[in-house]
Design a protein around this motif. Sequence first.
Motif, short mmCIF file in Angstrom:
data_model
loop_
_atom_site.label_atom_id
_atom_site.label_comp_id
_atom_site.label_asym_id
_atom_site.label_seq_id
_atom_site.Cartn_x
_atom_site.Cartn_y
_atom_site.Cartn_z
N UNK C 222 32.75 12.44 40.46
CA UNK C 222 33.12 13.66 41.17
C UNK C 222 32.11 14.75 40.84
N UNK C 223 32.08 15.78 41.68
CA UNK C 223 31.25 16.95 41.41
C UNK C 223 31.70 17.59 40.12
N UNK C 224 30.88 18.04 39.22
CA UNK C 224 29.42 17.96 39.18
C UNK C 224 28.92 16.81 38.30
N UNK C 225 29.64 15.70 38.27
CA UNK C 225 29.32 14.65 37.32
C UNK C 225 28.87 13.38 38.03
N UNK C 226 28.37 13.48 39.26
CA UNK C 226 28.18 12.28 40.07
C UNK C 226 26.74 11.78 40.11
N UNK C 282 33.08 18.01 45.76
CA UNK C 282 32.60 16.63 45.81
C UNK C 282 32.38 16.19 47.25
N UNK C 283 33.35 16.52 48.11
CA UNK C 283 33.24 16.17 49.53
C UNK C 283 31.96 16.73 50.13
N UNK C 284 31.78 18.05 49.93
CA UNK C 284 30.68 18.74 50.62
C UNK C 284 29.33 18.30 50.08
N UNK C 285 29.20 18.32 48.73
CA UNK C 285 27.89 17.99 48.13
C UNK C 285 27.51 16.55 48.47
N UNK C 286 28.50 15.65 48.40
CA UNK C 286 28.20 14.24 48.68
C UNK C 286 27.66 14.07 50.08
N UNK C 287 28.32 14.70 51.04
CA UNK C 287 27.92 14.48 52.43
C UNK C 287 26.58 15.15 52.71
N UNK C 288 26.32 16.30 52.04
CA UNK C 288 25.02 16.94 52.23
C UNK C 288 23.91 16.09 51.64
N UNK C 289 24.20 15.49 50.46
CA UNK C 289 23.21 14.61 49.85
C UNK C 289 22.88 13.45 50.76
N UNK C 290 23.93 12.89 51.40
CA UNK C 290 23.70 11.77 52.31
C UNK C 290 22.83 12.20 53.47
N UNK C 291 23.04 13.43 53.97
CA UNK C 291 22.29 13.89 55.13
C UNK C 291 20.80 14.00 54.83
N UNK C 292 20.46 14.17 53.53
CA UNK C 292 19.06 14.42 53.21
C UNK C 292 18.30 13.15 52.85
N UNK C 304 29.84 7.50 49.08
CA UNK C 304 30.88 7.16 48.11
C UNK C 304 31.36 8.45 47.45
N UNK C 305 30.39 9.26 46.98
CA UNK C 305 30.73 10.51 46.31
C UNK C 305 31.58 11.38 47.22
N UNK C 306 31.11 11.52 48.46
CA UNK C 306 31.82 12.38 49.39
C UNK C 306 33.26 11.92 49.59
N UNK C 307 33.44 10.60 49.73
CA UNK C 307 34.79 10.09 49.99
C UNK C 307 35.71 10.24 48.79
N UNK C 312 40.48 12.85 45.52
CA UNK C 312 40.83 13.86 44.51
C UNK C 312 41.63 14.99 45.16
N UNK C 313 41.23 15.35 46.40
CA UNK C 313 41.96 16.41 47.10
C UNK C 313 43.41 16.00 47.32
N UNK C 314 43.62 14.75 47.76
CA UNK C 314 44.99 14.28 47.98
C UNK C 314 45.80 14.34 46.70
#
Lengths: 136, 133, 502
Positions: C222-226, C282-292, C304-307, C312-314
């Motif tokens: 999870x953010x910031x340990x991923x 975690x959701x946001x950073x993961x998906x941004x990382x994937x985009x780059x 994986x990180x994003x999902x 965790x949110x649930x």
Amino acid sequence: MKSLILHTATRLMIGIMILFSLFLFFRGHDEPGGGFIGGLVGAGAFTLYAIAFGTEATRKVLRVNPITLISIGLLSLVVSGLIPMFVAEPFLTGKWLFIEWGAVDTKLSTPLIFDIGVYLCVVGFIVTVIFSLEEE
Amino acid sequence: MDTLLPILAGAIFATGIYLLLRSSLILTVIGIILISNSVNLALFSLGRISTENPPLIAVGSIEPISPFANPLPQALILTAIVIGFGLLAFALALAYRSYRELGTVDQDELLKDAEDTSAGIVPRENLENGGDA
Amino acid sequence: MNGMLVLPIAIPLITATLALLFRKSSYLQRLFGLLGMGALLVSVILIFRDVQADGIQVLQLGNWAAPFGITLVVDMLAMLMIGITAIMGVVIAIYSIYDIDREREQFGYYPLLHILVMGVNGSFLTGDIFNLYVWFEVMLIASFILLALGNSKNQLQGALKYVFINLFSSLVFLFGVAMLYGMTGTLNMADLAVRLPEVENTGLVTTVAMIFMVSFGIKAAVFPLFFWLPASYHTPPVAISAIFGGLLTKVGVYALIRVFTLLFTHDTGYTHTILLWVGGFTMVIGVLGAASHVEFRKILSFHIVSQIGYMIMGLAFNTAMGIMGAIFYVLHNILAKSNLFLISGIAQRLLGTFELKKMGGLYKHYPFLAVMFLISAFALAGFPPLSGFWAKLSLVKAGLSIELYVITGVAILVGLLTLFSMTKIWLSAFWGAVPEEVPDHFGKQPLFGAGGLHILMIPVMIIAGLIILVGLNAQPLLELCMTAAEQLLNPSVYIEAVLGPQ
């Protein structure tokens, strides 16, 4: 290693060490000792042999591949745990079988099988490590 | 002892963290070893230190002579030490392997420019020859 | 007492020892791999029948009564997790037949795979917190070697990061266990749940909760340990990537769900708020990382990180609906994510690379593979009627029902961004023009028939089938997840099952 003293001493020592390891193994039934420490001493015997005569000779003396020893050891660990399940008791419950021979009693048990497994695993593991270090 | 051990554990932990942050891989491994030991020490002191009878049952008796010491923390530490030993042996072997393959123990050098990511995957012609390339 | 509960641990162990015994023969190892995973699946189905009929199942190992011995507990959450592990085991065992080379087989790939599955199952089954640590280590040591096996440069680099970060996280976990033991004098989770509320120093309990959050957070990435995850998961062979990406991080999520519903519920205003923020980032950073990124498996690793963030949110919502959504999300994500990894492996076999820039033409020459990719990618992004839709829908509903509009909005937005990077893969690898340099067999080797690619396709089709099945008929699984969530939110059932009537 070429040393007459080491070779002669090793020939004498190896039998005693293996006997001692078995003694420790059986002593572990009621007193300090057991499969782990017995296995360490037994592995020590083979290590000494490997230092004196090289790993090739030790493999011949050992007859089986040490990794096979590990897997047989692991298998007997599982089996000792599974035996009580046949009499509808939980995994790893200790089951005992007492046989009376008149003067002495023999106590057979699933912990004994477990300990044999530990012994084999320890011997196999250490001999594997020593072999790969020597052959490096 | 009850105050000394936690302080000692904390000091060792701090040293371990310092070493973790260094750039040499070997120092990182030593740092992990120190942290592992400090955690074991913490586990030991959190199980309460006491000077009582050993928890051994005499022949013919069914319980140890009370008051007896709590054997559980030691069992836990023993387990943790054995596991930690195995993992650290692997970490050291990995560090050695990396040094042999990549020729350095400096982490900045080690982790620079990864190659083609499919390098670890062996191409295959067919299954019949046992899967060799 | 249910003696069968030990089978999900014992069967992989027996298979591992047999594979070790016959390590010289690739054929026997593969056969044992399939048979062992098949037997695991059967045993899990048998346990499922008992759980369905009689509720939480308990086994006191060695006949030592709780809380003194080690207890195995299967509630609905653990049941669903071992179920999905068994399915993944079967699928990976099939995929490995073709994907894993002779050298890795000789070096003990199969024994390690089974030990890994044993560790994962043990973590799900155990009801003892120290035992959970031990299972984590079993799992870790197997995963370390699986990741490093092969010794290529990038594998070593990935393994170094993975090994040291995870060693550290285990030590943090052990320290947390020590603190719990120091405060309560027990290690059984049910007993801990009884005794933790009696601890007077609640500040210390919160501290321990944070220690656990850090430790499991590292494992769950999870953010910031991923950061270790995208740096290592794309390096080993695809079969290993898939089981790591699918299962291993979810063990961390499982552990978080377990301790934050059973043990640390004293101050949810504090702990669960942190979880909520962590989940969002975690959701946001993961998906941004994937985009780059432009490497197939790296994109998937960041996803994986994003999902994980959704799960965790649930959990952070702490309502039946939220936890139900989180559990459903875990199950769906294991399927969809592993399938994408498996497909990336087939694409690499065809095109010889994972770099999107050098890929193309898969749709033209292999339309069936493209369809399989679309199913998994759309499931991941949450399109109806696939499994991901129901997972996202329940989470969004849960978020709206407790009026957390911002995080719910973020979750929906991240879903769109997920679609963006899936589209990126689709546009270049599938719709893109055939690159100039392709391996000779590209376009000629059929998916089914000569060459053996069909062995890689079977697992992909099984999982795609499951995704569609869950999507079209989500009700039964949703109900099971709801049962699991209700059991989690009412820990007295769990405690009573383990310790007996209070």
